[in-house]
Design a protein around this motif. Structure first.
Motif, short mmCIF file in Angstrom:
data_model
loop_
_atom_site.label_atom_id
_atom_site.label_comp_id
_atom_site.label_asym_id
_atom_site.label_seq_id
_atom_site.Cartn_x
_atom_site.Cartn_y
_atom_site.Cartn_z
N LEU A 1 12.30 3.37 -14.29
CA LEU A 1 11.08 2.79 -13.32
C LEU A 1 10.09 2.57 -13.79
O LEU A 1 8.99 1.74 -13.44
N GLY A 2 9.45 3.07 -15.02
CA GLY A 2 8.04 3.12 -15.53
C GLY A 2 8.16 3.60 -17.02
O GLY A 2 8.82 4.58 -17.30
N GLY B 1 21.05 8.06 -9.26
CA GLY B 1 21.65 8.52 -7.87
C GLY B 1 20.06 9.02 -7.12
O GLY B 1 19.32 8.26 -6.94
N ASN B 2 20.44 10.07 -6.70
CA ASN B 2 19.33 10.82 -5.72
C ASN B 2 18.25 11.54 -6.59
O ASN B 2 17.57 12.39 -6.08
N VAL B 3 18.27 11.43 -8.20
CA VAL B 3 17.23 12.36 -8.92
C VAL B 3 16.06 11.29 -9.43
O VAL B 3 16.52 10.31 -9.80
N LEU B 4 15.11 11.72 -9.12
CA LEU B 4 13.76 11.05 -9.68
C LEU B 4 13.45 12.13 -10.85
O LEU B 4 12.91 13.14 -10.57
N GLU C 1 2.56 14.53 -9.95
CA GLU C 1 2.49 14.97 -8.67
C GLU C 1 1.44 13.71 -7.86
O GLU C 1 2.11 13.22 -7.02
N LEU C 2 1.04 13.04 -8.92
CA LEU C 2 0.21 11.95 -8.52
C LEU C 2 1.18 10.62 -8.31
O LEU C 2 0.83 9.82 -7.62
N LEU C 3 2.16 10.60 -9.04
CA LEU C 3 3.13 9.48 -9.06
C LEU C 3 4.19 9.58 -8.10
O LEU C 3 4.96 8.59 -7.91
N VAL C 4 4.30 10.85 -7.54
CA VAL C 4 5.68 10.84 -6.58
C VAL C 4 5.75 9.96 -5.52
O VAL C 4 6.49 9.17 -5.20
N PRO C 5 4.57 9.60 -4.99
CA PRO C 5 4.53 8.60 -3.85
C PRO C 5 4.90 7.26 -4.26
O PRO C 5 5.44 6.42 -3.17
N GLY D 1 11.05 6.76 -3.43
CA GLY D 1 12.17 6.11 -2.75
C GLY D 1 13.29 6.96 -2.15
O GLY D 1 12.75 7.87 -1.29
N ASP D 2 14.52 6.90 -2.30
CA ASP D 2 15.43 7.80 -1.59
C ASP D 2 15.89 8.91 -2.61
O ASP D 2 16.83 9.47 -2.26
N ALA D 3 15.05 9.31 -3.32
CA ALA D 3 15.34 10.55 -4.34
C ALA D 3 15.35 11.88 -3.55
O ALA D 3 14.31 12.00 -2.59
N ASP D 4 16.36 12.81 -3.46
CA ASP D 4 16.15 14.06 -2.99
C ASP D 4 15.73 15.10 -3.69
O ASP D 4 15.33 16.06 -3.28
#
Length: 121
Positions: free
Chosen positions: A34-35, A52-55, A86-90, A94-97
């Motif tokens: 993604l980056g 999947g659901n992991v970022l 922490e700053l990049l999470v938002p 997405g749909d990550a759990d």
């Protein structure tokens, strides 16, 4: 002073090659990148990837030997990656759990080594 610049430039090239190899390795394992080299006011994250659901926010370390790469990431550097993440999470959630910080070691002559969920902050 003129001797320092070529060393820095070579280190930059080695770092970019290691990050490209790590990204390739992750893609082969089913991750989407993604980056790359995502900068924040508190630091940089080498790779941001999702499967999947992991970022995962990923720090890439490249050294000449396994021994050297094992000690290349100290607590202070890992803290900077965590603060940047922490700053990049938002931006990337997405749909990550699951959100985690991983490390990929790059050593010549060896497959990349993916260390999962290294930050317990």
């Amino acid at each position: 002073m003129s001797g320092a610049r070529p060393d820095r430039a070579e280190a930059e090239r080695r770092g970019r090659r290691a990050e490209a190899m790590a990204a390739w390795f992750l893609r082969v394992k089913g991750w989407t990148i993604l980056g790359e080299r995502v900068r924040t006011p508190v630091g940089e994250v080498d790779l941001v990837a999702r499967r999947g659901n992991v970022l995962a926010f990923i720090e890439v370390k490249a050294r000449a030997t396994r021994e050297a790469v094992e000690i290349s990431l100290d607590q202070r550097r890992l803290q900077r990656v965590a603060a940047a993440s922490e700053l990049l999470v938002p931006r990337f959630l997405g749909d990550a759990d699951t959100v985690r910080i991983d490390v990929i070691h790059i050593v010549p002559g060896h497959l990349p080594r993916h260390l999962v969920d290294v930050w317990q902050g």
